[in-house]
Each structure stands twice: as structure tokens, then as C-alpha cells.
Scaffold this active site. Sequence first.
Site, PDB file in Angstrom:
ATOM      1  N   VAL A  88      -3.205   4.418  -4.704  1.00  0.00           N
ATOM      2  CA  VAL A  88      -4.113   3.648  -4.169  1.00  0.00           C
ATOM      3  C   VAL A  88      -5.590   4.109  -4.175  1.00  0.00           C
ATOM      4  O   VAL A  88      -6.434   3.594  -4.539  1.00  0.00           O
ATOM      5  CB  VAL A  88      -3.646   2.721  -2.891  1.00  0.00           C
ATOM      6  CG1 VAL A  88      -4.632   1.853  -2.416  1.00  0.00           C
ATOM      7  CG2 VAL A  88      -2.340   2.337  -2.827  1.00  0.00           C
ATOM      8  N   ILE A 123      -3.403  -9.899  -3.378  1.00  0.00           N
ATOM      9  CA  ILE A 123      -3.493 -11.299  -2.869  1.00  0.00           C
ATOM     10  C   ILE A 123      -4.461 -11.273  -1.662  1.00  0.00           C
ATOM     11  O   ILE A 123      -4.021 -10.828  -0.603  1.00  0.00           O
ATOM     12  CB  ILE A 123      -2.228 -11.893  -2.724  1.00  0.00           C
ATOM     13  CG1 ILE A 123      -1.122 -11.400  -3.906  1.00  0.00           C
ATOM     14  CG2 ILE A 123      -2.039 -13.428  -2.723  1.00  0.00           C
ATOM     15  CD1 ILE A 123       0.210 -12.043  -3.850  1.00  0.00           C
ATOM     16  N   LYS A 179       5.584  -6.427   6.597  1.00  0.00           N
ATOM     17  CA  LYS A 179       4.735  -7.463   6.438  1.00  0.00           C
ATOM     18  C   LYS A 179       4.863  -8.689   6.857  1.00  0.00           C
ATOM     19  O   LYS A 179       3.835  -9.474   7.228  1.00  0.00           O
ATOM     20  CB  LYS A 179       4.673  -7.458   4.832  1.00  0.00           C
ATOM     21  CG  LYS A 179       4.312  -6.197   3.885  1.00  0.00           C
ATOM     22  CD  LYS A 179       4.652  -6.330   2.524  1.00  0.00           C
ATOM     23  CE  LYS A 179       4.363  -5.056   1.538  1.00  0.00           C
ATOM     24  NZ  LYS A 179       4.932  -4.892   0.555  1.00  0.00           N
TER      25      LYS A 179
END
Length: 434
Positions: free
Chosen positions: A15, A137, A206
Site C-alpha cells: 500500500v 471502494i 471490516k
Amino acid sequence: MQKQVSIGLLGFGVVGSGVVKMIENHREELSQKLGCDVTVKHILVRDKEKQRDLPLHSPKLTTDPAEVLNDPDIDIIVEVMGGIEEARKHIRHALQNKKHVVTANKDLIALHGQELLEVASENHCDLFYEASVGGGIPVLRGLTDGLISDRIQEVMGIVNGTTNYILTKMDEDHVSFDKALGDAQNLGFAEADPTADIEGLDAARKMAILSRLAFSMNVELDDVETSGITDIALKDLEYGNQLGYVMKLIGFAKKENGSIEISVQPTFFDKKHPLAGVKNEYNAVYIKGEAVGETMFYGPGAGSMPTATAVVSDIMAVVKNMLLGITGKSNLIAGLDKEITPDERRFAKFYVRLHVKDKAGVFASISQLFHDKEISFERIIQRPASKNQLAEVILVTHQTSLANFQTTLEQLQEMESLESIQSYYRVEGVEKND
Ligand code: NAP
Ligand code: HSE
């Protein structure tokens, strides 16, 4: 007006390197959209000698956290190193030094998000974490901005790319679980230790984050009932196919009459359901609101550049708040009392695969047990099992409460004609109230 914003990056892996690349490649657009320049000044790594792809205007690599966290020129700390305790310590330190924080760390936010948001607000700092759920997203902003006016009733999603990739490959290409997992690791979706992916913990983290934002309640990881995909047999996927279903690891959160139920579990979906078509490493989150009805967010749930998109968008949101002088005002701290829905009020349809003795009257006695519990069948399949003298029975029930279903399974276990309960899964249909 501030002309330059400096970033300190904690981590330069999948990342972190995407974030640096994006800030380099989109430099002009960022500057034009924000009215100021964004640069990465320092990057904290574990090993400075590691071979890396460094950008042209290379920031300084360091192994000393203080060099990043205490640098007075740095405005925003971007935590993309992962782990829990060290990341938590660095984020607290950064916030106490009045630096805003952007993180992709779902493990940390799921466990300590509330605490860190409070520290951020006390210090008038922003703490944003869009990349922690659904990679690229913008689903957290979907909840906190786009749908903030509505009352959210249900959040259901494929929020782990690795397990969705494995299930797709097992189902469509008939590859083994181990081979599919190895491929997901090579493609960079899986965690370094993929246990959290395949046991459902990554998805549970999540779902805790999503549910907190959807229902404004302080949902904790322990509130999420979790099971993973390690025990799924190819045989169940095949029977699912015959029944018109596809298997997905699903995070499910629902609020009804003021209480919430949250789970992560393998679930059979009717192939006509929008989530059934979400394949490979893609993620999708279906959100149902009282006013808006059904909405769905879909896209890449992991990977370097998709996740970097969410991180850089968070950086831009911080910069906008800095320029407007309103930092620390948009940290959403869940404040409503939490009540968990008991099993008696949780309703679903279920798929059950049984091995029973292959003799007259056995099916009638099983049917009677379900009938006594007021559970009726939607679908039935019966086949000879591979072992001698056994039959394989697959049942799909109509809606029943989880408590009623579990008691029925317990009583089934005691029947002399039952050899074993091979598997059972929740089933999600397409019709309303099915
Ligand atoms: P990664 O590839 O393993 O990179 C981690 C980076 O952090 C490495 O550069 C490593 O340094 C550095 N690091 C780790 N521990 C450190 C320590 N104690 N001190 C200093 N540096 C340290 O991890 P990643 O995949 O980029 O994931 C980063 C975070 O993003 C995690 O929280 C993850 O859950 C989250 N995330 C990842 C994805 C994804 O698709 N990968 C998607 C969404 C969210 P070295 O390079 O020297 O080893
Ligand atoms: N291991 C995670 C996944 C990475 O497979 O979804 C993104 O959070």
C-alpha cells in the site's frame, strides 16, 4: 494559505509504495484540486537496505519512528505498516503531536478505533480510514456522507478479496482450496499470515467498522459471530450449483427494532442475487436504508493502487479540512447504546447436508422432526452416499429463527437413523421476505 502539505509515511510495502506512486504521478491534479502541493517527506521502514522501487524525488527512508512522528514540518501521518500495538502507539503519538492521521489498518481500527478517534478529536485532528474496508471502494464515505441522512437497516457484503477469490476458483475452475489460496498469496491479496482471511477474522474486522458507522453503535469485534471457509467441501459447492446457488463468505449486519445482529459466515446465494455475481478478489457491499432502499458499492477490495486511491483520497479530505480550518470535526464516534439481537429473533433460510441410514422410514422421521419445529422445506435432494448403506440428504428450509434451527439440529443429532450432519449454511434468496 498553506502552499505545501508534508506527509510522513509509516510503511512502504504494497500500500505504501502505491501511495507514493500515486502522489508522484498525480502531482499536478492534486495540486490543482487542492490549491496546494502534497509531498512525502519521510518514510518509516523496518529494513533500509531492502531493494525497492523508489520514485524520482525520493523521500528519506528511516528506521527511527521519532524522525517521522516528531518532525515539525510533517502535517499528516499515513500509517500503512500494519500490526496493532506499534501502529497504535505511533498513531497516538502523532495525534498528540497535532498531526492528522490516515490509516489503512482495519485490524487496529476494528479493535481501537473508538479510542483513537477520541484522541484525534481531543487534539483537533482528523483520523480517516477509508482504505480499511473495501480497498478502493469508497464505502465508508458512502455511509458517512452519501447515506448519512438515512436510517440504515442492513449492510451485507463480500469484504474479503482472498476468500472470494478462493471460492470463485474452487467453484468455477474446481481447483483445490490450497492451490487457490497459494494463488491469492502470490497475487498479493492475502495477508502475510492468511489465517485471518480464511478464518473470517479479516471480514469480521471490516464488518465491525462498517456496522459502527451504519448504526452509530460501538460495535466490538466480539459482537461479530465469525466462521471462515476452511471446512467448505467441493461437494457442497456442487450441490449449491444444482440448487442454483453460489457460495460466498458474507458479512451480514442488520438492525431491527433497535437491536443489531452481525456475523461473518459462508452463505449460499441465489445466483440471481446481485452479490452472487461478485467474483475473484472483487468486493461488494450491499446497503439497505429505510428511505433509499437497496444500494450496492462494488470494486477492487485489495491491491496496491486501488487501496492507495482510498488512502490518497483521505489525505485530500484532511488537506481540505486543514485549508478550511475544520480539522477534528468529522471524526464520527459511535454513541448509541448497543443491543444485540437474540437468536430467537434472527431469521434465515438454511441449507443442510446429512448422511442418514439408507432404509425405509428414515426420511419420514427427519421430516417429522422439522415439521414439529414448524420448519418447512423449500428444496430436497436425496442421493446414495459414497459409503455403503448411507444416503445423502440435502434440505433447504424456509425461514426460521436461528434458535429454532439450532435446537432442531441438536435433536437431529440424537436420532438413531442419522449418521452425521455434514454441513449447514445460511441461504440468501432474492425474493422479499423469503
Ligand atoms: P506490507 O506490504 O507488508 O508492508 C508493510 C510495510 O510496513 C513495509 O514497508 C515494512 O517495512 C513496514 N513495517 C512493518 N512493520 C514495521 C515496523 N515495526 N517498523 C517499521 N516499518 C514497519 O503491508 P501492506 O499490504 O502494504 O499493508 C499495510 C496496511 O494496509 C495493513 O494494515 C493492511 O491490513 C492494510 N491494507 C492492505 C491492503 C492490501 O491490499 N495489501 C488493502 C487494504 C488495507 P519493510 O519494507 O522494511 O519490511
Ligand atoms: N487480505 C485482505 C483481503 C486485503 O483479501 O481482502 C484487503 O483488506
